[in-house]
Design an enzyme around this catalytic site. Sequence first.
Site: not given
Ligand SMILES: *Cc1c(COP(=O)(O)O)cnc(C)c1O
Length: 406
Positions: A46, A192, A221, A227
């Site tokens: 933690y 984003d 990604k 993750r």
């Molecule tokens: C994948 C994605 C997210 C969210 O990610 P998570 O880890 O699935 O919550 C936010 N914004 C964009 C543009 C994404 O492609």
Amino acid sequence: MHDQRVAELIGLETERQRDTLRMIASENYVSRDVLEATGSVFTNKYSEGYPGKRYYEGQRFVDPLEELAIERAKALFGVDHANVQPYSGSPANLAVYLALAKPGDTVMGMALPMGGHLTHGWPVSATGAWFRPVQYSVRREDGRIDFDEVRDLALRERPKILFCGGTAIPRTIDFPRFAEIAHEAGAVLVADIAHIAGLIAGGAHPSPVGHAEVISTTTHKTLRGPRGAMLLCDERHAKAVDKAVFPGLQGGPHNHTTAGIAVALGEAAQPSFRDYAHQVVANAKALAAALLEQGFDLVSGGTDNHLILLDLTGKGIGGKPVAKALDRAGIETNYNTVPYDTRKPFDPSGLRIGTPALTTRGLTEAQMPQVAAWMSRAVDAALKSDDAALDAIAGEVRELLRAYPV
Ligand SMILES: *Cc1c(COP(=O)(O)O)cnc(C)c1O
């Protein structure tokens, strides 16, 4: 492992990932090192707070770990400040709202069916329920963003936050143009880059740094980490962003994920990662060309990045039955809405595919015509409900992938 059932499922999933052509645009394969870091004893610890300011003892090794991840993120993307604690992309975006807006404020993003993300103000998301979202689209004719529309909307609605980026955008994001509009409208531009972070790190997509005041990204990604997520910004927003993540939204950071992020950022700084990022794009362009040759319709006519959005309307079949047929054929994809879709979101007209994972396996432009041919055969088989044809493709996919170990 003593838990036989879980061990069995891990084994089966390992085989599935080995034997299928994974073409979900948001997925990838992490390195063994990232897996090891993510499965480490840091999961036991933690660490509420930030390095040097924790609410628990025993941070001798957590602090340098998080500092390492932060330093690597700052160096890789060229930003003043990095927060590596967000649990995932959606919570990272929630933290952005908490840092920059008040409930009820106007916020602006790309509509989900046009390629935006749920967290950019779509009504079913908390971000759409707790703020006043206005949403921009793409042009019907060419599937591209209409910056005159974006500007008009921004000047009329005066959003606090303007989001750019999304989850189904096959084209380069014009960060300077968005920045101009945000500036004129008095909005904070948030980029984003969840999907394209790896391309940006590898120099295969322009960077939003210097244009967007805050940058939100996932780490799993194209960036090829565990993750998780990060928020990057200039000094001006550093305090607000940190406060929003903790204590605003989260408790203890997932230190094992931080370890995996640090490793992934180290890998992304290697010259070989630049080659990877450029190969991802080269593969997507080659695949798009091959799909066009097979008679597929592509939203915006092609791709600039890792992602292709197919519009199956002309094939006389929806995205869902095609995604299911492809899954049986050993090709993993997801059905997706296309801009101005006339079908329902649970049975839309589109299919979203991407090349990040297959590029990690080592596939190149040379294999893309074969992939497009399989996809075309799978659509024909789906139209005829010919499961035997799909099983035959799955065998050929497995055969090809044997030459490209994970
Ligand atoms: C994948 C994605 C997210 C969210 O990610 P998570 O880890 O699935 O919550 C936010 N914004 C964009 C543009 C994404 O492609």
